[in-house]
Design an enzyme around this catalytic site. Structure first.
Site, PDB file in Angstrom:
ATOM      1  N   THR A 419       0.869  -0.998  -0.053  1.00  0.00           N
ATOM      2  CA  THR A 419      -0.090  -0.195   0.004  1.00  0.00           C
ATOM      3  C   THR A 419       0.757   1.113   0.025  1.00  0.00           C
ATOM      4  O   THR A 419       2.204   1.111   0.161  1.00  0.00           O
ATOM      5  CB  THR A 419      -0.838  -0.215   1.265  1.00  0.00           C
ATOM      6  OG1 THR A 419      -1.702  -1.281   1.191  1.00  0.00           O
ATOM      7  CG2 THR A 419      -1.864   1.023   1.598  1.00  0.00           C
ATOM      8  N   GLY A 515      -0.355  -3.159   6.143  1.00  0.00           N
ATOM      9  CA  GLY A 515      -1.417  -4.290   6.501  1.00  0.00           C
ATOM     10  C   GLY A 515      -1.962  -3.719   7.778  1.00  0.00           C
ATOM     11  O   GLY A 515      -1.926  -2.736   8.309  1.00  0.00           O
TER      12      GLY A 515
HETATM   13  N1  GLU Z   1      -5.287  -4.253   2.400  1.00  0.00           N
HETATM   14  C1  GLU Z   1      -4.781  -3.583   3.172  1.00  0.00           C
HETATM   15  C2  GLU Z   1      -5.809  -2.817   3.849  1.00  0.00           C
HETATM   16  O1  GLU Z   1      -6.744  -2.332   3.211  1.00  0.00           O
HETATM   17  C3  GLU Z   1      -3.545  -2.867   3.453  1.00  0.00           C
HETATM   18  C4  GLU Z   1      -2.491  -3.257   3.003  1.00  0.00           C
HETATM   19  C5  GLU Z   1      -1.234  -2.664   3.463  1.00  0.00           C
HETATM   20  O2  GLU Z   1      -1.253  -1.629   3.856  1.00  0.00           O
HETATM   21  O3  GLU Z   1       0.000  -3.273   3.229  1.00  0.00           O
HETATM   22  O4  GLU Z   1      -6.010  -2.879   5.100  1.00  0.00           O
END
Ligand code: GLU
Length: 609
Positions: A419, A515
């Site tokens: 992200t 995450g």
């Molecule tokens: N997919 C995750 C979320 O929307 C974010 C992943 C990340 O920040 O690495 O919470």
């Protein structure tokens, strides 16, 4: 170590200058020209820890995870653009130069402040209409192997980032939509240097070599990734962005680019169910933000489907409920006593998160209002469970913040990663905090070229693996975050805007990838900047400590060995590991300047005047 990318070599006569005077029919933005010039900068030499100076600017600042993206936002604001204009340009460049983290094939959350109101724009991916709770179960009803599910068509959610930016731009844009794409189109056509982080991500990622487009585009015949410093052009993405610049988000959501996207999903070796109707019908949503009083501040963050703000503010609220510590810091690092409390509060907050939080169109808030989870009495009661010794791994149980019609089961833990975060404050005092994601590094490892047949394209997300793989627990109780058609998967993304509780003045914009650990990274940064008085850069430099309820991880090399041992003796199952945040934070100083920090663990920089 001095920053290798500074000073930015700026804006002589641009050989790639563009003059565009056409706005989208749907917008009423002023006619304007953007003389975009690709900056003569090399990406940073390392994505390992690189010391960042912190940047002070008087009038505006742009913070993003890659220097080329930050610079695009800078140039847009210099041309008279607003914070949201700059965010569009930054996101388009990130799609090109940081394809592992975010892009037009993914989703995002945007917090926007226009000097008076705070709004939350939701561009989260949605589940296709043709899926159900068994999406990630095999024929025996067992959860699929996580990585096999990620690298498949099944994980691909209907993207929402463009729809969201378009909606926010209609409300708050100053420049025509079309010009905001010029930096990314120029860089895609003329080429940009592959950064160390992109090179390393390509080297490390599994399954992208197997993708018919991504494998050819990012690797040589021997399977070696593009070298750092290689000049990479992306003609397919340039052509796609030209269409989107002209037509708006409908160019991605309908027509030939949409047909290609759906083809890629449905014709994957492990196909997904996304249809053209799903793509055409994705709508970004404007939501009321959640704003929570904390100390002398009003902290505004994203409501569900993100669990970010609720979980961060539960942690901070529980810490507030405990008697003050004499020394939260020890030798300029969080002390063992503070870490212990922070980790225990995290255990309790994650237990609530895993039970209650999911897409609000599909689940009710406890007692009908999400803010029940943040009520000071409730958090004070929860904080009573924080004692001298750790409650231990997996001991924290969810509380009861309000009556529920459904008896939800707790969702088991699942990995999340991949992200990018953008923070911008413009000259008018508009501010954004935007966290943007394709989930894992390179998302579903599925690349789409828009049907152009040209090399390159963009990555499709795997955001649906943020849903619980299991729809229910063994007793048959449903899990709030189970897969349902049209639903948005629960997120941890935590774009945050902070205000002075009395004056209402903007104090900070921040957020991070990482995450579920986004929650810890952002919570600790808030405490460090606003409670301990560190500047934004010092706050981002602090080493991390996390737990989702089970083991505790300290950032490798960040704390003295004695801290690890002390936490173990308090009953934490603790060890060290890499914890790669990608925080960006802008802080308005008492003098009114903007002090920005970028995470030393990634390639981000802050630019402004
Ligand atoms: N997919 C995750 C979320 O929307 C974010 C992943 C990340 O920040 O690495 O919470």
């Amino acid at each position: 170590m001095p920053m290798p990318i500074l000073p930015f070599c700026r804006r002589l006569v641009s050989p790639v200058a563009v003059m565009l005077m056409v706005g989208l029919p749907s917008t009423t933005h002023a006619e304007v020209e953007l003389d975009y010039e690709a900056p003569a900068i090399a990406p940073e030499s390392s994505s390992t820890v690189t010391e960042k100076p912190g940047w002070e600017n008087e009038d505006f600042a742009v913070a993003a995870a890659n220097p080329l993206a930050t610079d695009a936002g800078y140039q847009v604001i210099k041309a008279g653009g607003s914070a949201i204009d700059a965010a569009v340009a930054v996101q388009m460049v990130l799609t090109l130069v940081e394809p592992q983290s975010s892009g037009i094939g993914g989703g995002a959350f945007l917090m926007h402040f226009d000097g008076e109101d705070v709004r939350a724009y939701d561009g989260r991916e949605t589940a296709p209409s043709g899926v159900d709770g068994e999406l990630f179960l095999d024929e025996e009803g067992e959860p699929l192997d996580f990585m096999a599910a990620v690298a498949s068509g099944r994980s691909i959610g209907v993207p929402g980032t463009l729809r969201m930016l378009e909606l926010a731009h209609r409300d708050h844009g100053q420049l025509p939509w079309e010009v905001l794409f010029e930096p990314a189109i120029t860089l895609a056509e003329d080429g940009f240097e592959v950064s160390e982080r992109l090179h390393t991500s390509l080297a490390e990622v599994e399954h992208l070599r197997d993708d018919s487009i991504g494998g050819d585009f990012y690797y040589d015949e021997a399977g070696e990734p593009l070298a750092e410093g290689h000049t990479l052009k992306n003609p397919a993405l340039a052509a796609i962005l030209r269409e989107i610049a002209k037509e708006g988000s409908s160019a991605l959501h309908t027509g030939s680019i949409a047909e290609d996207l759906v083809f890629r999903v449905q014709n994957h070796d492990r196909p997904g169910a996304m249809s053209l109707e799903d793509l055409a019908s994705h709508a970004a949503q404007e939501r009321d933000p959640l704003c929570t009083e904390w100390q002398a501040y009003r902290v505004c963050g994203f409501p569900p489907p993100s669990s970010g703000h609720l979980t961060i503010m539960q942690i901070l609220g529980m810490l507030e409920a405990l008697p003050a510590l004499e020394s939260p810091l020890n030798d300029d690092l969080p002390s063992v006593e503070w870490l212990h409390r922070f980790l225990e509060a995290s255990r309790l907050a994650f237990a609530d998160r895993d039970k209650y939080i999911a897409d609000p169109e599909f689940v009710d808030a406890p007692g009908g209002d999400w803010s029940n989870m943040l009520h000071p009495d409730y958090l004070a009661k929860r904080a009573e469970q924080i004692g001298e010794q750790s409650m231990g791994s997996d001991a924290a149980k969810p509380g009861n913040p309000g009556p529920m019609e459904t008896s939800w089961a707790v969702q088991p833990e699942q990995p999340e990663a991949g992200t990018s975060h953008i923070s911008i404050i413009d000259e008018e005092g508009n501010a954004i905090a935007m966290t943007t994601s394709i989930e894992q590094a390179f998302g579903s490892r599925t690349m789409a070229d828009g049907g152009t047949g040209e090399p390159g394209g963009y990555l499709l997300n795997n955001e649906l693996t943020d849903f619980s793989f299991q729809p229910e627990d063994e007793a048959g109780n449903p899990i709030a975050n189970r897969v349902e058609p049209g639903k948005r998967p629960r997120s941890s993304m935590s774009p945050t805007l902070v205000f002075d509780a009395d004056s209402g003045e903007l104090v900070a914009s921040l957020g991070s990838p990482g995450g579920a650990a986004i929650i810890h990274y952002t919570a600790k940064t808030l405490v460090a900047m606003l409670d301990w008085g560190l500047d934004a850069q010092e706050a981002l430099n602090l080493p991390h400590a996390i737990t989702l309820g089970g083991p505790v991880f300290l950032e490798a090399g960040g704390y003295p060995a004695a801290t690890l041992e002390a936490l173990k003796s308090l009953g934490h199952e603790a060890s060290e590991r890499e914890l790669v945040s990608g925080l960006q934070a802008l802080q308005v100083t008492e003098g009114g300047s903007i002090f920005g920090g970028a995470d030393p663990r990634r390639e981000g920089v802050v630019l402004g005047d």
